[in-house]
Motif scaffolding. Structure first.
Motif, PDB file in Angstrom:
ATOM      1  N   ILE A  73     -31.599   9.942 -41.776  1.00 27.80           N
ATOM      2  CA  ILE A  73     -32.296   8.664 -41.639  1.00 27.80           C
ATOM      3  C   ILE A  73     -32.454   8.349 -40.156  1.00 27.80           C
ATOM      4  CG2 ILE A  73     -32.294   6.218 -42.251  1.00 27.80           C
ATOM      5  CD1 ILE A  73     -30.122   6.948 -44.384  1.00 27.80           C
ATOM      6  N   VAL A  74     -33.668   7.983 -39.763  1.00 31.31           N
ATOM      7  CA  VAL A  74     -33.930   7.532 -38.396  1.00 31.31           C
ATOM      8  C   VAL A  74     -34.735   6.245 -38.483  1.00 31.31           C
ATOM      9  CG1 VAL A  74     -35.028   8.058 -36.177  1.00 31.31           C
ATOM     10  CG2 VAL A  74     -33.934   9.881 -37.478  1.00 31.31           C
ATOM     11  N   CYS A  75     -34.257   5.195 -37.802  1.00 32.34           N
ATOM     12  CA  CYS A  75     -34.964   3.920 -37.758  1.00 32.34           C
ATOM     13  C   CYS A  75     -35.347   3.626 -36.317  1.00 32.34           C
ATOM     14  CB  CYS A  75     -34.096   2.791 -38.304  1.00 32.34           C
ATOM     15  SG  CYS A  75     -33.724   2.946 -40.068  1.00 32.34           S
ATOM     16  N   LYS A  76     -36.593   3.188 -36.142  1.00 29.45           N
ATOM     17  CA  LYS A  76     -37.130   2.900 -34.808  1.00 29.45           C
ATOM     18  C   LYS A  76     -37.599   1.456 -34.747  1.00 29.45           C
ATOM     19  CE  LYS A  76     -38.706   7.660 -34.145  1.00 29.45           C
ATOM     20  NZ  LYS A  76     -38.054   8.048 -32.918  1.00 29.45           N
ATOM     21  N   HIS A  77     -37.320   0.844 -33.595  1.00 30.96           N
ATOM     22  CA  HIS A  77     -37.745  -0.528 -33.339  1.00 30.96           C
ATOM     23  C   HIS A  77     -38.075  -0.619 -31.855  1.00 30.96           C
ATOM     24  CE1 HIS A  77     -37.301  -4.935 -32.826  1.00 30.96           C
ATOM     25  NE2 HIS A  77     -37.797  -4.945 -34.053  1.00 30.96           N
ATOM     26  N   PHE A 127     -28.472   0.279 -34.233  1.00 25.96           N
ATOM     27  CA  PHE A 127     -29.295   0.813 -33.151  1.00 25.96           C
ATOM     28  C   PHE A 127     -28.415   1.346 -32.028  1.00 25.96           C
ATOM     29  CE2 PHE A 127     -32.427  -2.035 -35.172  1.00 25.96           C
ATOM     30  CZ  PHE A 127     -33.401  -1.085 -35.423  1.00 25.96           C
ATOM     31  N   GLY A 128     -28.781   2.531 -31.543  1.00 21.78           N
ATOM     32  CA  GLY A 128     -28.043   3.176 -30.468  1.00 21.78           C
ATOM     33  C   GLY A 128     -26.871   4.024 -30.952  1.00 21.78           C
ATOM     34  N   LYS A 129     -26.689   4.128 -32.271  1.00 17.91           N
ATOM     35  CA  LYS A 129     -25.572   4.913 -32.805  1.00 17.91           C
ATOM     36  C   LYS A 129     -26.068   5.922 -33.830  1.00 17.91           C
ATOM     37  CE  LYS A 129     -21.878   1.677 -32.081  1.00 17.91           C
ATOM     38  NZ  LYS A 129     -20.551   1.324 -32.511  1.00 17.91           N
ATOM     39  N   THR A 130     -25.270   6.962 -34.030  1.00 13.11           N
ATOM     40  CA  THR A 130     -25.484   7.939 -35.098  1.00 13.11           C
ATOM     41  C   THR A 130     -24.300   7.820 -36.043  1.00 13.11           C
ATOM     42  OG1 THR A 130     -26.707   9.417 -33.635  1.00 13.11           O
ATOM     43  CG2 THR A 130     -25.805  10.374 -35.647  1.00 13.11           C
ATOM     44  N   LEU A 131     -24.590   7.450 -37.286  1.00 11.95           N
ATOM     45  CA  LEU A 131     -23.552   7.169 -38.259  1.00 11.95           C
ATOM     46  C   LEU A 131     -23.608   8.135 -39.435  1.00 11.95           C
ATOM     47  CD1 LEU A 131     -23.946   3.270 -38.373  1.00 11.95           C
ATOM     48  CD2 LEU A 131     -22.315   4.608 -37.019  1.00 11.95           C
ATOM     49  N   PRO A 145     -19.486   1.808 -46.229  1.00  8.56           N
ATOM     50  CA  PRO A 145     -18.895   1.864 -44.885  1.00  8.56           C
ATOM     51  C   PRO A 145     -19.378   3.109 -44.135  1.00  8.56           C
ATOM     52  CG  PRO A 145     -17.200   1.553 -46.574  1.00  8.56           C
ATOM     53  CD  PRO A 145     -18.480   1.847 -47.287  1.00  8.56           C
ATOM     54  N   ALA A 146     -19.564   2.954 -42.851  1.00  5.95           N
ATOM     55  CA  ALA A 146     -20.045   4.062 -42.012  1.00  5.95           C
ATOM     56  C   ALA A 146     -18.933   4.562 -41.109  1.00  5.95           C
ATOM     57  CB  ALA A 146     -21.210   3.595 -41.155  1.00  5.95           C
ATOM     58  N   THR A 147     -19.044   5.826 -40.736  1.00  3.00           N
ATOM     59  CA  THR A 147     -18.209   6.387 -39.686  1.00  3.00           C
ATOM     60  C   THR A 147     -19.156   6.908 -38.611  1.00  3.00           C
ATOM     61  OG1 THR A 147     -18.150   8.549 -40.775  1.00  3.00           O
ATOM     62  CG2 THR A 147     -16.338   7.044 -41.245  1.00  3.00           C
ATOM     63  N   PRO A 150     -19.602  12.817 -35.366  1.00  2.15           N
ATOM     64  CA  PRO A 150     -19.008  13.555 -34.234  1.00  2.15           C
ATOM     65  C   PRO A 150     -20.062  13.806 -33.151  1.00  2.15           C
ATOM     66  CG  PRO A 150     -18.457  14.599 -36.331  1.00  2.15           C
ATOM     67  CD  PRO A 150     -19.466  13.519 -36.611  1.00  2.15           C
ATOM     68  N   ALA A 151     -19.647  13.969 -31.934  1.00  2.00           N
ATOM     69  CA  ALA A 151     -20.568  14.118 -30.806  1.00  2.00           C
ATOM     70  C   ALA A 151     -21.563  15.261 -31.024  1.00  2.00           C
ATOM     71  CB  ALA A 151     -19.778  14.345 -29.514  1.00  2.00           C
ATOM     72  N   ALA A 152     -21.132  16.374 -31.594  1.00  2.00           N
ATOM     73  CA  ALA A 152     -22.028  17.511 -31.810  1.00  2.00           C
ATOM     74  C   ALA A 152     -23.128  17.159 -32.811  1.00  2.00           C
ATOM     75  CB  ALA A 152     -21.252  18.723 -32.306  1.00  2.00           C
ATOM     76  N   ALA A 153     -22.777  16.424 -33.868  1.00  2.00           N
ATOM     77  CA  ALA A 153     -23.768  16.025 -34.862  1.00  2.00           C
ATOM     78  C   ALA A 153     -24.739  15.006 -34.267  1.00  2.00           C
ATOM     79  CB  ALA A 153     -23.077  15.450 -36.098  1.00  2.00           C
ATOM     80  N   ALA A 154     -24.218  14.095 -33.449  1.00  4.83           N
ATOM     81  CA  ALA A 154     -25.069  13.100 -32.805  1.00  4.83           C
ATOM     82  C   ALA A 154     -26.085  13.780 -31.873  1.00  4.83           C
ATOM     83  CB  ALA A 154     -24.242  12.082 -32.048  1.00  4.83           C
ATOM     84  N   ALA A 155     -25.633  14.789 -31.138  1.00  5.86           N
ATOM     85  CA  ALA A 155     -26.531  15.520 -30.229  1.00  5.86           C
ATOM     86  C   ALA A 155     -27.594  16.267 -31.023  1.00  5.86           C
ATOM     87  CB  ALA A 155     -25.738  16.494 -29.362  1.00  5.86           C
ATOM     88  N   ALA A 156     -27.220  16.863 -32.145  1.00  3.69           N
ATOM     89  CA  ALA A 156     -28.186  17.579 -32.982  1.00  3.69           C
ATOM     90  C   ALA A 156     -29.203  16.609 -33.567  1.00  3.69           C
ATOM     91  CB  ALA A 156     -27.456  18.327 -34.098  1.00  3.69           C
ATOM     92  N   ALA A 157     -28.752  15.422 -33.997  1.00  2.00           N
ATOM     93  CA  ALA A 157     -29.674  14.426 -34.548  1.00  2.00           C
ATOM     94  C   ALA A 157     -30.651  13.958 -33.481  1.00  2.00           C
ATOM     95  CB  ALA A 157     -28.895  13.251 -35.122  1.00  2.00           C
TER      96      ALA A 157
END
Length: 161
Positions: A73-77, A127-131, A145-147, A150-157
């Motif tokens: 999921i990606v949301c843009k504003h 916004f500004g986070k990868t959950l 609930p969200a967590t 991990p940094a590697a997954a956030a970079a890939a997203a």
């Protein structure tokens, strides 16, 4: 009469329990918030899995295609950095019904069609986070609930955008 009942039972066994019980789609409410927790309605959100993409405005509910694969999921504003998330796909009761009742063929069919799986039904991206949202933590009537990813997954997203 016996022949008709046997034929009906046999056809049900070959369709798979989840295929009979579940639609190929299910609802997912998508909301967006700022890091301060303020709700932002109307962001453009794209939900993607191996069956394709669905667009929805934050604050609304989308019908998402069930799949054994996770949902991105990606949301843009315009006023905020992108909000990204991954919704984990989990086997639903239909799959367990197939296994318990002995419908091995049904389990294979439901797995391949995706009907044996469900995503969280209510997510709140920030916004500004990868959950990451996992349906196993879901409670009825509440956002899942969200967590933080991990940094590697956030970079890939981020790279996939």
């Amino acid at each position: 009469m016996v022949r008709a009942l046997a034929l009906a039972s046999l056809s049900l066994a070959f369709t798979g329990c989840a295929s009979v019980v579940n639609d190929s789609t299910h609802p997912m409410k998508v909301e967006t918030r700022t890091e301060a927790g303020q709700t932002v309605a109307g962001a453009d959100c794209k939900l993607t899995n191996d069956y394709g993409s669905t667009a929805v405005k934050s604050g609304d509910t989308a019908q998402v295609r069930r799949s054994s694969k996770d949902l991105d999921i990606v949301c843009k504003h315009p006023d905020d950095p992108d909000a990204s998330a991954r919704a984990i796909s989990r086997a639903n009761a239909g799959m367990f019904g197939n296994i318990i009742i002995g419908g091995g063929i049904g389990a294979i069919i439901d797995h391949s069609k995706g009907t044996a799986y469900t995503y969280p039904t209510w997510v709140q991206l920030v916004f500004g986070k990868t959950l990451v949202f996992d349906r196993s933590a879901e409670k009825e009537g509440q956002p899942t609930p969200a967590t933080e990813a991990p940094a590697a997954a956030a970079a890939a997203a981020s790279a996939a955008k």
